[in-house]
Motif scaffolding. Sequence first.
Motif, PDB file in Angstrom:
ATOM      1  N   ASP A 125      48.547 -24.702 -15.865  1.00  0.00           N
ATOM      2  CA  ASP A 125      48.276 -25.286 -16.316  1.00  0.00           C
ATOM      3  C   ASP A 125      48.551 -25.661 -17.254  1.00  0.00           C
ATOM      4  N   PRO A 126      49.525 -26.896 -17.860  1.00  0.00           N
ATOM      5  CA  PRO A 126      49.830 -27.241 -19.080  1.00  0.00           C
ATOM      6  C   PRO A 126      48.326 -26.658 -20.782  1.00  0.00           C
ATOM      7  N   ALA A 127      47.664 -26.724 -20.436  1.00  0.00           N
ATOM      8  CA  ALA A 127      46.755 -26.038 -21.535  1.00  0.00           C
ATOM      9  C   ALA A 127      46.596 -24.959 -21.865  1.00  0.00           C
ATOM     10  N   ARG A 128      47.236 -24.290 -21.019  1.00  0.00           N
ATOM     11  CA  ARG A 128      47.793 -22.987 -21.806  1.00  0.00           C
ATOM     12  C   ARG A 128      48.789 -22.395 -22.128  1.00  0.00           C
ATOM     13  N   VAL A 129      49.087 -24.030 -22.668  1.00  0.00           N
ATOM     14  CA  VAL A 129      50.348 -23.214 -23.194  1.00  0.00           C
ATOM     15  C   VAL A 129      50.997 -23.059 -24.181  1.00  0.00           C
ATOM     16  N   GLU A 130      51.306 -22.183 -25.081  1.00  0.00           N
ATOM     17  CA  GLU A 130      51.574 -22.247 -26.107  1.00  0.00           C
ATOM     18  C   GLU A 130      52.473 -21.398 -27.211  1.00  0.00           C
ATOM     19  N   SER A 162      56.372 -30.346 -19.417  1.00  0.00           N
ATOM     20  CA  SER A 162      56.846 -31.123 -19.118  1.00  0.00           C
ATOM     21  C   SER A 162      56.232 -31.233 -21.030  1.00  0.00           C
ATOM     22  N   GLN A 163      55.160 -30.465 -20.619  1.00  0.00           N
ATOM     23  CA  GLN A 163      54.102 -29.708 -21.733  1.00  0.00           C
ATOM     24  C   GLN A 163      55.044 -28.866 -22.478  1.00  0.00           C
ATOM     25  N   VAL A 164      55.843 -28.052 -22.706  1.00  0.00           N
ATOM     26  CA  VAL A 164      56.824 -27.049 -23.305  1.00  0.00           C
ATOM     27  C   VAL A 164      57.344 -28.124 -23.741  1.00  0.00           C
ATOM     28  N   GLU A 165      58.308 -28.995 -23.563  1.00  0.00           N
ATOM     29  CA  GLU A 165      58.934 -30.271 -24.355  1.00  0.00           C
ATOM     30  C   GLU A 165      57.659 -31.264 -25.019  1.00  0.00           C
TER      31      GLU A 165
END
Length: 200
Positions: A27-32, A75-78
């Motif tokens: 889940d990209p929303a959980r990337v912190e 992709s969210q990390v980037e």
Amino acid sequence: MFDHHRPAAVLFDRDGTLIRDVTHNGDPARVEPLPGAGAALSRLRRADVPVGVVINQSAVARGLLSPDEMDRVNSQVEAMLGPFDAWAICVHADGDGCTCRKPAPGLVIRAAAILDVSPRECLVVGEEGKDMETARAAGARGILVPTMLTRPEEIDAADEVATDLNDVADRVLSEPVLAGAGIRGAGLADWARAVGWNRW
């Protein structure tokens, strides 16, 4: 011990090093991002030090995470931390017998090939002993950045230990640049990204 000149590339573990470790996250929303990660990466990029990510993702082989979910998280990390010059990812499980799953050296070798540098010129940064074992197996330098989950014996066994990612950046940027550094692989990382070599 390594002659501490500036590495040709810095290769990071992802979970627990760059972002908070969420088990099998799709889940990209959980990337912190972890505190200081963005600042350290920005400093390295401004100094033209290539940065990459080397990660195990056995959840893909075990059906706990789809390749698309993994890619969306990366992709969210980037999106949050900026683009990386190389991604090297092992999607195999423990019993698959691959040569890329950390602590094997394959991911470092793959990332170095993408960046057109020697694995021995790379620095591997992670929070686990297996990241340091991976560095040693590839002939690369390793710096451990411990967390609350890092075992004391892993810290004792590490060749170098940093307090955080900005400490890592301080060390890298204070080291002399070898003659001819910064000209290898010009444009190769962009080309590798276009054909997908930096993802698998």
